[in-house]
Design an enzyme around this catalytic site. Structure first.
Site, short mmCIF file in Angstrom:
data_model
loop_
_atom_site.label_atom_id
_atom_site.label_comp_id
_atom_site.label_asym_id
_atom_site.label_seq_id
_atom_site.Cartn_x
_atom_site.Cartn_y
_atom_site.Cartn_z
N LYS A 44 2.62 1.87 -10.56
CA LYS A 44 3.08 2.80 -9.87
C LYS A 44 4.07 2.19 -8.90
O LYS A 44 5.20 2.52 -8.49
CB LYS A 44 1.97 3.33 -8.88
CG LYS A 44 2.40 4.53 -7.83
CD LYS A 44 2.47 3.83 -6.47
CE LYS A 44 0.73 3.62 -6.20
NZ LYS A 44 0.67 3.21 -4.71
N LYS A 58 7.11 -3.47 1.47
CA LYS A 58 6.09 -3.53 0.48
C LYS A 58 6.64 -3.69 -0.92
O LYS A 58 6.12 -4.36 -1.96
CB LYS A 58 5.23 -2.33 0.47
CG LYS A 58 4.10 -2.31 -0.35
CD LYS A 58 3.03 -3.58 -0.34
CE LYS A 58 2.10 -3.63 -1.56
NZ LYS A 58 1.10 -2.73 -1.16
#
Length: 288
Positions: A240, A172
């Site tokens: 983030k 990811k």
């Protein structure tokens, strides 16, 4: 479907993922910090659980889709967390974009209790979540991945076990590194088209099908043109993810100038009050 799924986190993407699982016939129980966010699911037959512990005790599979690594830590660990309350043999799947090291920590702590953990972050935004076409990047044991595959097939279309625990999260991060620089290019291209006196929608018709084509260009550029900044994926969550990716790259001794620039620009965007906007709001830094 005699598998009971406990779903934690019903935000922009989690809500649609949970809804698709219900539509496929799974029994669903739900916990989220803001009960109102689960209203549609509850109205359609999902069972509300008042705590993570209550949900974990009754579920065969627990899926978490929360915001930040600290949220993941909070729902998995501690006396009221998933791991202290789930039955032996339960499969726990964290689909939050989080830290690879945390995924490994969950896997190891789960194994000590004979609980089976997968990290399985996703990509595809609100569109992929609604359509059940998310890319799912998994880390963990092959046997448990195979066991979870029928569930993954409901919510995703490109589902790959990338390796052992943490591999899904690393994949990811590769995804987010790719998107980071791409979003700068997409924003600049739309503004350039406007300043050149072109119809940007017409320009997209040409360039989305050529070598410049990407998911962001096809799905987010039209929103930029329309001035639609509703979140398919929040600016704050992208920050983030990019921060985790940058830290991970630095730990490996790797330079990521494209990622660094994108993170800098998105932080600037958040400071301008756009933290809860969709990532396509980046164009606001260029379009003035």
């Amino acid at each position: 479907m005699d598998t009971t799924i406990g779903f934690i986190g019903t935000g922009v993407m989690g809500k649609s993922m949970a809804e698709n699982l219900m539509n496929a016939g799974y029994t669903l129980s739900v916990y989220t910090r803001t009960k109102e966010k689960a209203k549609l699911l509850l109205d359609n037959g999902a069972a509300w659980k008042n705590t993570v512990a209550e949900l974990a005790k009754e579920a065969d599979v627990v899926i978490s889709m929360v915001g930040y690594p600290q949220d993941v830590e909070a729902v998995y660990f501690g006396e009221n967390g998933i791991l202290e309350n789930a039955r032996e043999g339960t499969v726990v799947i964290d689909m939050t974009s989080s830290k690879p090291a945390l995924a490994k920590k969950i896997y190891q702590a789960a194994a000590e209790k004979n609980i089976h953990a997968l990290d399985a972050p996703v990509s595809g935004g609100d569109v992929g979540a609604k359509n059940g076409t998310l890319a799912i990047m998994a880390g963990g044991d092959q046997e448990i991945f195979d066991q979870a595959l029928p569930i993954f097939n409901v919510i995703g279309s490109e589902i790959i076990l990338q390796g052992e625990a943490g591999a899904g999260q690393h994949t990811k991060l590769c995804n987010q590194i790719t998107i980071a620089s791409n979003m700068i290019g997409v924003s600049e291209a739309i503004v350039y088209a406007k300043k050149a006196g072109l119809d940007p929608t017409r320009v997209l018709d040409s360039i989305t099908t050529g070598a410049a084509g990407s998911w962001s260009l096809s799905n987010l550029a039209p929103r930029m043109i329309q001035g639609d900044y509703a979140p398919g994926f929040y600016v704050k969550h992208f920050i983030k993810d990019m921060t985790i990716a940058l830290e991970s790259a630095e730990e490996m001794g790797m330079s990521t100038p494209g990622l660094s620039l994108s993170l800098k620009l998105y932080k600037e965007l958040a400071e301008k009050g756009e933290a809860d906007s969709g990532t396509q709001a980046l164009i606001k830094l260029f379009d003035n």
